[in-house]
Scaffold this active site. Structure first.
Site, short mmCIF file in Angstrom:
data_model
loop_
_atom_site.label_atom_id
_atom_site.label_comp_id
_atom_site.label_asym_id
_atom_site.label_seq_id
_atom_site.Cartn_x
_atom_site.Cartn_y
_atom_site.Cartn_z
N GLU A 101 47.72 -100.93 113.14
CA GLU A 101 48.51 -102.14 112.87
C GLU A 101 49.63 -101.86 111.87
OE1 GLU A 101 44.44 -104.78 112.81
OE2 GLU A 101 45.69 -104.64 111.04
N CYS A 114 54.07 -103.10 105.89
CA CYS A 114 52.75 -102.63 105.51
C CYS A 114 52.29 -101.68 106.61
CB CYS A 114 51.81 -103.83 105.38
SG CYS A 114 50.15 -103.36 104.93
N CYS A 121 38.89 -96.22 108.83
CA CYS A 121 38.83 -95.70 107.47
C CYS A 121 37.40 -95.26 107.18
CB CYS A 121 39.27 -96.75 106.45
SG CYS A 121 39.26 -96.13 104.75
N CYS A 125 34.52 -99.83 102.46
CA CYS A 125 34.49 -100.97 101.53
C CYS A 125 33.97 -102.19 102.30
CB CYS A 125 35.89 -101.23 100.97
SG CYS A 125 36.58 -99.76 100.19
N CYS A 128 36.24 -105.12 103.76
CA CYS A 128 37.47 -104.75 104.45
C CYS A 128 37.22 -104.55 105.95
CB CYS A 128 38.01 -103.46 103.83
SG CYS A 128 39.33 -102.70 104.78
N CYS A 345 44.24 -106.37 106.41
CA CYS A 345 43.95 -105.01 106.83
C CYS A 345 42.90 -104.91 107.95
CB CYS A 345 43.46 -104.35 105.55
SG CYS A 345 42.93 -102.71 105.59
N1 SAH Z 1 42.77 -97.77 101.57
C1 SAH Z 1 43.73 -98.21 100.63
C2 SAH Z 1 44.88 -98.95 101.25
C3 SAH Z 1 44.59 -99.89 102.38
S1 SAH Z 1 43.73 -101.34 101.94
C4 SAH Z 1 43.06 -99.04 99.55
O1 SAH Z 1 41.91 -99.40 99.71
O2 SAH Z 1 43.70 -99.28 98.55
C5 SAH Z 1 44.98 -102.27 101.08
C6 SAH Z 1 44.45 -103.26 100.09
O3 SAH Z 1 43.82 -104.35 100.78
C7 SAH Z 1 43.41 -102.68 99.15
O4 SAH Z 1 43.66 -103.11 97.84
C8 SAH Z 1 42.14 -103.28 99.68
O5 SAH Z 1 41.12 -103.32 98.71
C9 SAH Z 1 42.60 -104.64 100.11
N2 SAH Z 1 41.73 -105.35 101.03
C10 SAH Z 1 41.03 -104.86 102.06
N3 SAH Z 1 40.35 -105.83 102.67
C11 SAH Z 1 40.63 -106.98 102.02
C12 SAH Z 1 40.22 -108.35 102.18
N4 SAH Z 1 39.40 -108.69 103.14
N5 SAH Z 1 40.71 -109.26 101.33
C13 SAH Z 1 41.56 -108.89 100.33
N6 SAH Z 1 41.98 -107.63 100.13
C14 SAH Z 1 41.51 -106.69 100.96
FE1 SF4 Z 2 39.49 -98.09 103.56
FE2 SF4 Z 2 39.60 -100.71 103.60
FE3 SF4 Z 2 38.40 -99.48 101.57
FE4 SF4 Z 2 41.07 -99.34 101.82
S1 SF4 Z 2 39.86 -101.17 101.44
S2 SF4 Z 2 39.65 -97.67 101.39
S3 SF4 Z 2 41.26 -99.33 104.07
S4 SF4 Z 2 37.74 -99.44 103.70
#
Ligand code: SAH
Ligand code: SF4
Length: 365
Positions: A101, A114, A121, A125, A128, A345
């Site tokens: 995306e 973005c 990934c 997390c 996410c 994301c």
């Molecule tokens: N992997 C990297 C970049 C991609 S995620 C990282 O984790 O930083 C980009 C941002 O979106 C990160 O700060 C992540 O924690 C946040 N993010 C992911 N899922 C989310 C969600 N459901 N609500 C709010 N922020 C989220």
């Molecule tokens: Fe990966 Fe999502 Fe965690 Fe960023 S927030 S490191 S994209 S799992």
């Protein structure tokens, strides 16, 4: 519009080549050296979407390029616009069927992209959508660059330019370190798109050795670190990689980065109701960050299918921010743009895969 066949996997994605490699490639075809510069300019300076539009190349060369190379490594499979029209989200299919995306956000005079750096990934997390789907593969340099150029071409048609790029799409940029940094070098090249290195943000979950390596490179591109919790107990729960590199080690790496670069680091914090949004947590975060050259981005959680957490209420967000302020830590509350189009994301891919699965014929039992 989206039914055209995609490129063959054997086609050379021209966005994978830096200028010296493009020169070699052109030379291997016994073409005059200046053709490399002409092609480069059609890729990055006056970017076009097809070889036919490269009007200063002789027809036989255009046909040969058409046969062996591609500019269209990304096949758009879905496009969504938010109700306010300010956010556009594209889901692209790669030649091997992977889906990634890219999101465009227009706000006043800013046009921010973005961009994704991986399909899926590996970091897992819990909140996410990308983490929930797991890791498929790294994107190549050309696949990262092509996302930017796809939108650069669109914006150019509207007489606009990309002003900012955030590597906050799918994937962990520092897990795909070399390709990500080469992609940044490409889009910042002065003889190409010429985007300012400071206009790009790399967001990382906190891969400590990679942050230290990045610090040693003393680059101009700022880093954002997704912290989301101020104690290991809490962060372990949300971000599994914290068990490998706990908060103390991460904070040391951030301090090292600031020392090496003199640049402010952004701390990302997705506010989850009742989980990491209490004043007590804000106090702990305030202690952690006091006196450091950092700025906190507070982002109310974007709910995802695989996680039950809810975004924080306005008063909790305000109380959290006030507490940080008491520690002299600056913060901004970010509105998650394009929630109505799953612009968070990994969320659009999720829906696409689910609806494809639903389209499979049911097996009789
Ligand atoms: N992997 C990297 C970049 C991609 S995620 C990282 O984790 O930083 C980009 C941002 O979106 C990160 O700060 C992540 O924690 C946040 N993010 C992911 N899922 C989310 C969600 N459901 N609500 C709010 N922020 C989220
Ligand atoms: Fe990966 Fe999502 Fe965690 Fe960023 S927030 S490191 S994209 S799992």
């Amino acid at each position: 519009m989206y039914n055209a066949p995609g490129p063959k996997m054997t086609d050379t994605n021209l966005y994978d080549l830096d200028f010296p490699r493009l020169q070699e490639w052109v030379a291997s075809w016994d073409e005059p050296a200046y053709r490399a510069r002409q092609i480069w300019n059609w890729l990055y300076v006056n970017p076009v979407a097809s070889f036919d539009e490269m009007t200063n190349l002789p027809q036989p060369l255009r046909e040969r390029l058409q046969e062996a190379a591609t500019l269209d490594v990304l096949k758009p499979v879905s496009e969504m616009h938010s109700a306010d029209g300010q956010t556009t989200k594209l889901l692209f299919e790669l030649p091997d069927g992977q889906l990634v995306e890219t999101v465009r956000m227009d706000y006043q005079n800013r046009h921010t992209l973005c961009v994704s750096t991986q399909a899926g990934c590996a970091m897992g997390c819990v909140f996410c959508a990308t983490g929930q789907m797991g890791f498929f593969r790294h994107l190549t340099v050309g696949e990262i660059v092509a996302q930017v150029m796809f939108f650069a071409r669109r914006l150019a048609a509207e007489e606009l330019r990309i002003t900012n790029v955030v590597l906050m799409g799918m994937g962990e940029p520092l897990h795909n370190y070399d390709n990500t940094l080469q992609a940044i070098d490409r889009i910042t090249a002065q003889d190409g798109l010429n985007l300012g290195a400071r206009k790009i943000t790399i967001s990382t979950v906190g891969l400590v050795p990679a942050i230290r390596r990045y610090a040693d490179e003393r680059r101009q591109t700022p880093l954002a670190v997704s912290l989301h919790a101020a104690t290991d107990e809490e962060r372990d729960r949300l971000i599994p990689i914290n068990r490998r590199w706990p908060i103390a080690e991460l904070m040391d790496a951030i301090r090292y980065l600031i020392d090496q670069t003199g640049r402010r680091v952004t701390i990302e914090w997705a506010l989850i109701a009742g989980e990491n949004d209490t004043v007590e947590q804000a106090r702990k975060l305030g202690h952690l960050l006091q006196g450091m050259l950092v700025h906190v981005n507070l982002i109310p959680l974007n709910p995802t299918a695989g996680y039950g957490g809810r975004p924080s209420s306005r008063p909790s967000v305000q109380a959290f921010q006030d507490e940080l302020e008491r520690h002299g830590v600056s913060s901004t509350v970010r509105v998650r743009r394009g929630i109505d189009i799953q612009a968070g994301c990994g969320q659009l891919r999720d829906r696409m895969v689910q609806s494809r699965a639903q389209q499979q014929p049911a097996t009789p039992d």
